[in-house]
Structures are given as structure tokens and as C-alpha cells.
Scaffold this active site. Structure first.
Site, short mmCIF file in Angstrom:
data_model
loop_
_atom_site.label_atom_id
_atom_site.label_comp_id
_atom_site.label_asym_id
_atom_site.label_seq_id
_atom_site.Cartn_x
_atom_site.Cartn_y
_atom_site.Cartn_z
N ASN A 58 0.95 -1.07 -0.11
CA ASN A 58 -0.11 -0.05 -0.02
C ASN A 58 0.83 1.21 0.13
O ASN A 58 0.67 2.11 -0.81
CB ASN A 58 -0.93 -0.02 1.28
CG ASN A 58 -2.08 -1.10 1.18
OD1 ASN A 58 -2.30 -1.48 0.09
ND2 ASN A 58 -2.82 -1.21 2.17
N ARG A 396 -10.53 -4.21 -14.66
CA ARG A 396 -9.22 -5.06 -14.31
C ARG A 396 -9.59 -6.72 -14.12
O ARG A 396 -10.66 -6.76 -13.81
CB ARG A 396 -8.79 -4.80 -12.70
CG ARG A 396 -8.31 -3.38 -12.39
CD ARG A 396 -7.75 -3.40 -11.13
NE ARG A 396 -7.82 -1.90 -10.76
CZ ARG A 396 -6.58 -1.14 -10.68
NH1 ARG A 396 -5.70 -1.57 -11.39
NH2 ARG A 396 -6.55 0.12 -10.50
N ARG A 426 -4.88 2.07 -13.47
CA ARG A 426 -3.66 2.12 -12.72
C ARG A 426 -2.85 0.88 -12.49
O ARG A 426 -3.39 0.03 -11.70
CB ARG A 426 -3.54 3.11 -11.67
CG ARG A 426 -2.29 3.61 -11.09
CD ARG A 426 -2.28 4.49 -10.06
NE ARG A 426 -2.85 5.67 -10.46
CZ ARG A 426 -3.54 6.67 -9.75
NH1 ARG A 426 -4.07 6.39 -8.55
NH2 ARG A 426 -3.87 7.96 -10.19
N HIS A 456 -15.16 2.83 -15.18
CA HIS A 456 -15.03 2.06 -13.90
C HIS A 456 -16.19 1.31 -13.79
O HIS A 456 -16.27 0.53 -12.67
CB HIS A 456 -14.73 3.34 -13.06
CG HIS A 456 -14.32 2.54 -11.82
ND1 HIS A 456 -14.92 2.50 -10.62
CD2 HIS A 456 -13.06 1.72 -11.43
CE1 HIS A 456 -14.21 1.93 -9.51
NE2 HIS A 456 -13.34 1.39 -10.08
N TYR A 489 -11.90 -10.09 -2.46
CA TYR A 489 -12.67 -8.73 -2.24
C TYR A 489 -14.23 -8.75 -1.98
O TYR A 489 -14.69 -9.87 -2.64
CB TYR A 489 -12.40 -8.08 -3.82
CG TYR A 489 -11.14 -7.58 -3.86
CD1 TYR A 489 -10.06 -7.79 -3.52
CD2 TYR A 489 -11.18 -6.03 -4.65
CE1 TYR A 489 -8.81 -7.26 -4.01
CE2 TYR A 489 -9.95 -5.49 -4.86
CZ TYR A 489 -8.71 -6.16 -4.47
OH TYR A 489 -7.58 -5.52 -4.98
N ARG A 585 -13.78 2.13 3.99
CA ARG A 585 -12.40 1.30 4.13
C ARG A 585 -11.38 2.20 4.26
O ARG A 585 -10.57 1.88 5.00
CB ARG A 585 -12.51 0.53 2.94
CG ARG A 585 -11.13 -0.40 3.13
CD ARG A 585 -11.26 -1.40 2.08
NE ARG A 585 -11.10 -1.12 0.79
CZ ARG A 585 -10.08 -0.65 -0.22
NH1 ARG A 585 -8.86 -0.65 0.24
NH2 ARG A 585 -10.28 0.05 -1.34
N HIS A 613 -14.80 -3.81 -0.55
CA HIS A 613 -14.77 -3.10 -1.68
C HIS A 613 -16.14 -2.59 -2.17
O HIS A 613 -15.92 -1.81 -3.33
CB HIS A 613 -14.10 -3.95 -2.89
CG HIS A 613 -13.78 -3.33 -4.00
ND1 HIS A 613 -14.30 -3.65 -5.33
CD2 HIS A 613 -12.75 -2.53 -4.37
CE1 HIS A 613 -13.59 -2.87 -6.28
NE2 HIS A 613 -12.76 -2.08 -5.49
#
Length: 714
Positions: A58, A396, A426, A456, A489, A585, A613
Site C-alpha cells: 500500500n 481489471r 492504474r 470504471h 474482495y 474502508r 470493496h
């Protein structure tokens, strides 16, 4: 553009510095919560080691993107204050202080607590000089056969300029001396990134690690250091130490000027490898001359140097965390097939189209299996001769994804397939380019969305010929179509045949692949045009209900909440008496519990074995509760620069399920992190009598198992 100063004045709110928390420091507070889990003695030991790894990974990304962005603004003179009034230099200074504190604590936690506990469980990091004769032979063989051939020592002298140090690479800095002249030189040896970070010298192929078989790990850089004489034959090794550089690795592509987005992004990815350094990690034993050389050559400031004990790069602790010791991990959790997608008399998969034709199905991953729901939906669509078209967004996913395979199979079977691929996701850019081309070669229509916006949203639309005519089956989710991360997730997804949702998705896909800028939607809120304004409208309705004497209620679950317009609307609602719960989160710029501003707002965070998530929104609406799930976080990038979707849930049982999650998360009996108005988080794990509070995710595992059992018994 939302003017926070003007808006605050109109709404009678305090100055921005008194009503918003700094987003960068809030992110560091999030990663500190990860470190708190690593520090928890009640957590399974190898999971604590994994949280050490997560903290390090992270922080790497934080420096590569957020700190790099700050440094770029400082260097280019774009000294615009943040919403809290701090100039970039002030923010950078505050980040440096906190990051040094956290990285020091992180290293000490391994050395003084987790390391000794692992030793006690015979999971040990050892030095080369502590190896037995057999282990040393194994290390020597590993070095000769797997490490030595890929090493490239790089000298620094008048004929060899200081080498480029790639971002996040682990390196040995070696001081050498010519025996005959006494002249000293420096050389750099890069630790190969594709080899195991830690080598288990105790393991044998026929003897797996277990309670009775120890795991003894040697760091790869220690193995290389022990064999430096084979790299520099005829030279004296004076001293060696390890160092690591973090660089600016964000990418910027001017889409409006790029004739071919794919080629423009590939060019930018090459440039990213040479971004300026933003952090230098060094070990405590580094030679002063080497330290000065690295500082000068990398253009690093003193406060960007982090001197730490070995080993550096604790993201590699994931190798150790993977040791197969069930007694030191979380109890195993096998995702359950959703009860609405399984036959009552067996565990076999049903026809997804038939199941969705009977009712809307709300999925909750990883408790509900991804492979037997979303994946099965697309695989069955690809193999169905009645399916005419599949339209899919991909942000992704993995290169070997069955989702990609299903789309390829569908295209090759003659189904019209559209894939809206976000190649600017990213750190997944290169992978996304690779499988975008794979899809194109298979005959899939691949588009890259709308110029200037990232796509997204998480959407699937399947058009199917049925007896009564064309039917459209939809999936709207909160998570990526990524089978691997779907196991770790936490996300929601809605499978539906509802005409309003199908009409909405049809319009949105037309906008993504063609031109439909004036499309209006029924059950969807779509960014960048309507998510913020739609949510503010819903918040203001709760405010009006409270002002009229009713019970206003707002519940929000997101990864991050930073958007000032949303936060200010929540402040106004709180002042009116609306009860607001924010389940976050990561980053939270909202200050809860401030008298006269936010005393009716509570903020909680849950971190654990699964990454929270999902995004969900609940509004009391005077008793006719409105519930949304979707892809959008409350951040500027999501609301202004991305295509995002929130879908309204209409089934009473689905709304009740989301409400139950908030009830559990905010119950006094549930363990959670609690945010205070000063930006500090405290963790509640035990009640006043010392009894352990309920773990949120463990309780959800229990509930989903029970729900499935009741479904089987029905």
C-alpha cells in the site's frame, strides 16, 4: 466546480480547514489501521505477516502516485493549497513525519514481535552463517543454478556512469577495493525481481512444510551478498548494504491529442520507468559514502530517505505468509453457491438465464461464489446458441481469466461481442493492453470508452432470443470481473432481467461505443453527469424529512469519501437531525461528531481477511427505503472523470440484506475502527467487560452458510 468556501458561507458551515480532514493524511491513517491488524495478537500469526506485506505494498503505491504528484506540483511551481488550506510543501512535510513513524513501527513490529513469534513456530528467517551444512549446500546450488546466471553487476567509475535504478527494485550497494592499488569503487547489484523473495532452505519436494517440518527462509539479497566474491573475482569486498528506490509511476496520456490511445499509452508506460525518485529506503549499516552517492545521484532530499533495519521491502512477507500452516491462518472459507442459483435437491449449477428469469438475484462476494454466478452467467451466454450479443465492461481482470476466454469463445461462435476495455486502469495498463489485443484478434469489438473519462462501471448485458422475443439479461456490480480477486474482495452484484435496467444498460453501452450524450436513465445513476447530483438530491430529501419532524436516515458504504459537495450535504443533513452512518474502508475527509456540525454522523471502518470493496447507499425516504449499489466512490475522480453506475435495488429482500449489513457494522457488539472529529481512529475489539466483540466478516460467513442451509432445507 464546487466552491467549498462559497458553499460553506451559503450553508453556514465552518471554514474548510475546520470541516475537512486532509486526504493524504487520512490515507496514511488507513494504512495505519492495516498496521494495527498486523499488531493484533489475536490475529492468526501468518495473517499478521500478510498484513505486514499489505502495509508495505500500500505504501509503495501511495509514494508512487500521491507523493509523486505532490512533488511534481512543488517542482513545477503549482503551489495550490489543499481544501484544508495547506500548501503542498506543508502536506509533504506532514506526510514525511507520519510515513517515517509508520515505517519505523512497521520494521520494529517484524523484528520485535512477529519475527520472534514466527521463530517459535519454526518459521524462521535465518542468516547464511546460521545454516546447517546441508542447508548451505542447498543455498549454494540455488545460487549457482538460478541466481548467478541472471545477475548483472554494474560498476561505477569514469567508464561506467551511475546506473539507472528502477522503481521498487531491491539492490545491493557494494564497496570494492583493488588489492594492488587500494583504489575503492562502488558497484550495484540488482536483486532479480522474478525470483522468490525468500528462499526456504528447509523445504524438500517430498516433505511439505507443516507443524512438524520447519520453514527456514533466507532473504534473496543475503544469498547474493554471501556470493559477491563470485561476481567480483579478484576484488576485495569492503562492505555491502541494501537500498530501494520508489519513483513517480503515475501515467498521463493526453487522449485528445493521441491518434491512437493504445500506442500513446504504451509510449507513456516506457516513460514511467524513468520517473523521478520520490523515496530512498536504505539499511542501517549503509556506508556514509554510499549514502551520499545515492542521495546525490538520485536527486533525493534528506527527508525522503528512510533508514530501516533489514530486510527492506516487506511486501515480500507474502511469501512467508503463504506457508501452509492451517493453524496459523484464518479458518478456511469456501464461497457458497448463491441459493437462487442452485438446485434444491443437489449442488449442481442451474441454468442462470432460467434462474434470473424467475427473480432478480443479489450476489455478495466472496461469500457467494463468483465462479458459479457471474462467471457462469458469461460462460453460459458464450455457449448458448440463442444468445445474439454480449456487451461487457472490463476494468481489471487477469490475463488467464475465464471471463476473457468466454468473450473469445462467444466471438468465435458468431455472437456479437462488445468489450469496453479500460486500458488506463492504474498499474494494470500493460496487462490490459495485452488482453485487449487478444480480444481484438478473436473478433471482439474492443472500444476504450469516452475520451477524457475512465470507464470504471461494472456492467454486463446479454441479448438472447427467446420464444416471446428478445430478452436482455444484466449484471451490475461493484467489483471488477476478476475471478482471483473475487475470492478476497467483498463486492455486490445484481443479476436481473428487469426491462428498466436493460434499457438503461443498452443506452449506456451505446454511449460508450458510439454517441449518445443525452441519454437519460431510469434505475441507474450514471457519472459523470448524475451520480453526485442524484445522491445530493437524495440526501437533501432526507434533510427535508427531518426538518418536517420526520426521521431522516442515510447510510453510505464506500472505499473513500472525499467529495466536498457530498460531505457538505451530509453536514447539513446532520444539523437537521438526520442520522448518518458512513462505513468506509480507506480515506475519509469528513469530520464526524463535531458539535453543531456533524454530531449525528458516525464513521466506522472494517478491515480484515477480505477487502471491503463494495459501495452501497441507503436512504430512509420516509419509510419507503431507497437502496443503491454500484461502482462509484465519493471522490472527485469517480464523480467527475469516470463513467460510474449505481443501480437501485427494488426487491424488498435485497434492500433488507443491505440494511442488515449496516445494522451489523454499526452494532455496539461488532468490532470496528471508529473515526473521531480530529481525524484519529480508535479500534474497538472488546466490550466493557473484556469480552471479544463480534468480527464483522466472520459473522457474515456464518450468516451466508446458514442462509444456504435454510435454502437447501426449503
Amino acid at each position: 466546480m464546487y466552491d467549498i468556501t462559497a458553499a460553506g458561507g451559503e450553508l453556514g458551515l465552518p471554514d474548510p480547514v475546520d470541516r475537512f480532514l486532509d486526504r493524504e493524511l487520512s490515507w496514511l491513517a488507513f494504512n495505519e489501521r492495516v498496521l494495527d491488524l498486523a499488531s493484533d495478537p489475536d490475529m492468526p500469526l501468518l495473517e499478521r505477516a500478510r498484513f505486514l506485506s499489505i502495509f508495505a505494498s500500500n505504501l509503495d503505491e501511495f509514494f508512487m502516485v500521491r507523493v509523486a504528484g505532490l512533488k511534481r506540483r512543488i517542482n513545477t511551481g503549482l503551489a495550490v493549497p489543499s481544501v484544508t488550506g495547506r500548501m503542498p510543501l506543508e502536506v509533504m512535510h506532514a506526510i514525511g513525519l507520519r510515513a517515517h513513524e509508520l515505517m519505523t513501527r512497521h520494521a520494529a513490529l517484524l523484528k520485535e514481535d512477529i519475527g520472534p513469534r514466527l521463530d517459535a513456530e519454526s518459521i524462521t528467517k535465518v542468516q547464511v552463517d546460521e545454516l546447517t551444512e546441508d542447508e548451505r549446500t542447498r543455498v549454494d546450488d540455488f545460487f549457482a543454478g538460478h541466481v548467478f546466471p541472471v545477475l548483472t553487476p554494474l560498476a561505477v567509475d569514469p567508464a561506467h556512469p551511475f546506473p539507472y535504478i528502477s522503481g521498487l527494485s531491491l539492490n545491493l550497494g557494494v564497496l570494492l577495493r583493488y588489492p594492488d592499488t587500494g583504489k575503492e569503487l562502488f558497484a550495484r547489484v540488482k536483486v532479480p525481481p522474478r525470483l522468490p523473495r525468500f528462499f526456504n532452505v528447509a523445504s524438500k519436494s517430498d516433505r511439505p512444510v507443516g507443524r512438524d517440518v520447519p520453514a527456514r527462509f533466507v532473504a534473496l539479497e543475503d544469498i547474493i551478498a554471501e556470493h559477491l566474491d563470485t561476481l567480483f573475482e579478484g576484488m576485495e569486498i569492503i562492505q555491502h548494504s541494501t537500498f530501494r528506490v520508489t519513483r513517480n509511476e503515475d501515467v498521463e496520456v493526453e487522449e485528445d491529442d493521441a491518434e491512437n490511445l493504445l500506442k500513446a499509452l504504451e509510449k507513456e508506460l516506457l516513460r514511467r520507468r524513468f520517473g523521478p525518485a520520490v523515496r530512498l529506503e536504505i539499511t542501517e549499516n549503509i556506508h556514509p559514502r554510499v549514502r551520499d552517492m545515492l542521495k546525490d545521484e538520485l536527486g533525493i532530499d534528506e527527508n525522503e530517505i528512510y533508514q530501516l533495519p533489514t530486510p527492506l521491502d516487506l511486501s515480500g512477507m507474502s511469501d512467508i505468509a503463504d506457508v501452509p500452516r492451517d493453524d496459523l491462518h484464518f479458518p478456511k472459507m469456501v464461497p457458497q453457491m448463491n441459493k437462487d442459483l442452485s438446485l434444491r435437491e443437489s449442488s449442481d449449477q442451474v441454468d442462470v438465464f432460467a434462474a434470473v428469469g424467475n427473480r432478480d438475484i443479489l450476489l455478495h462476494h466472496p461469500y457467494d461464489s463468483f465462479s458459479t454466478s457471474v462467471q457462469a452467467f458469461l460462460e453460459q451466454a458464450a455457449a448458448d446458441t440463442n444468445v445474439l450479443a454480449i456487451k461487457q465492461t472490463l476494468y481489471r481482470t487477469s490475463g488467464d481469466s475465464p471471463i476473457i476466454d468466454a468473450l473469445v469463445d462467444a466471438a468465435q461462435a458468431g455472437i456479437q461481442v462488445l468489450a469496453v476495455v479500460e486500458i488506463k486502469a492504474r498499474f494494470d495498463e500493460e496487462a490490459n493492453i495485452t488482453w485487449a489485443r487478444k480480444l481484438e484478434r478473436a473478433g471482439v469489438h474492443v472500444v476504450y470508452g469516452i475520451v477524457g473519462l475512465k470507464t470504471h462501471a461494472k456492467l454486463s448485458l446479454v441479448v438472447r432470443q427467446e420464444a416471446e422475443g428478445l430478452s436482455r439479461y444484466c449484471h451490475v456490480g461493484t467489483g471488477n470481473y476478476h475471478p482471483k480477486t473475487a475470492r478476497g474482495y467483498e463486492d455486490f452484484g445484481l443479476l436481473t432481467k428487469d426491462k428498466a435496467v436493460a434499457d438503461d444498460l443498452t443506452k449506456l453501452f451505446n454511449q460508450l461505443s458510439g454517441y449518445a450524450p443525452l441519454a437519460e436513465y431510469s434505475r441507474l445513476l450514471v457519472a459523470p453527469t448524475r451520480v453526485r447530483s442524484g445522491l445530493v438530491d437524495l440526501i437533501e430529501k432526507e434533510t427535508a424529512i427531518a426538518e418536517a419532524g420526520g426521521a431522516g436516515m442515510i447510510r453510505i458504504k464506500v472505499n473513500s469519501i472525499v467529495d466536498e459537495a457530498i460531505i457538505d450535504a451530509l453536514y447539513v443533513a446532520s444539523r437537521a437531525g438526520v442520522e448518518v452512518e458512513v462505513f468506509v474502508r480507506g480515506i475519509c475527509a469528513l469530520r464526524p461528531g463535531i458539535p453543531g456540525l456533524s454530531e449525528n454522523i458516525r464513521v466506522r471502518s472494517v478491515l480484515g481477511r477480505f477487502l471491503e470493496h463494495s459501495r452501497a447507499f441507503v436512504f430512509g425516504n420516509g419509510g419507503d427505503t431507497k437502496v443503491y449499489i454500484g461502482s462509484a466512490d465519493m471522490m472527485h475522480r469517480n464523480l467527475d472523470r469516470r463513467v460510474e453506475t449505481l443501480v437501485e435495488l427494488v426487491a424488498d429482500n435485497h434492500k433488507a440484506e443491505i440494511i442488515e449489513l449496516f445494522d451489523l457494522a454499526f452494532a455496539d457488539t461488532t468490532s470496528a475502527f471508529v473515526l473521531h472529529g480530529d481525524g484519529k481512529w480508535t479500534r474497538a475489539t472488546r466490550d466493557d467487560d473484556g469480552r471479544q466483540l463480534t468480527d464483522y466478516q466472520t459473522e457474515l460467513i456464518r450468516r451466508h452458510r446458514r442462509r444456504r442451509q435454510l435454502g437447501d432445507e426449503a
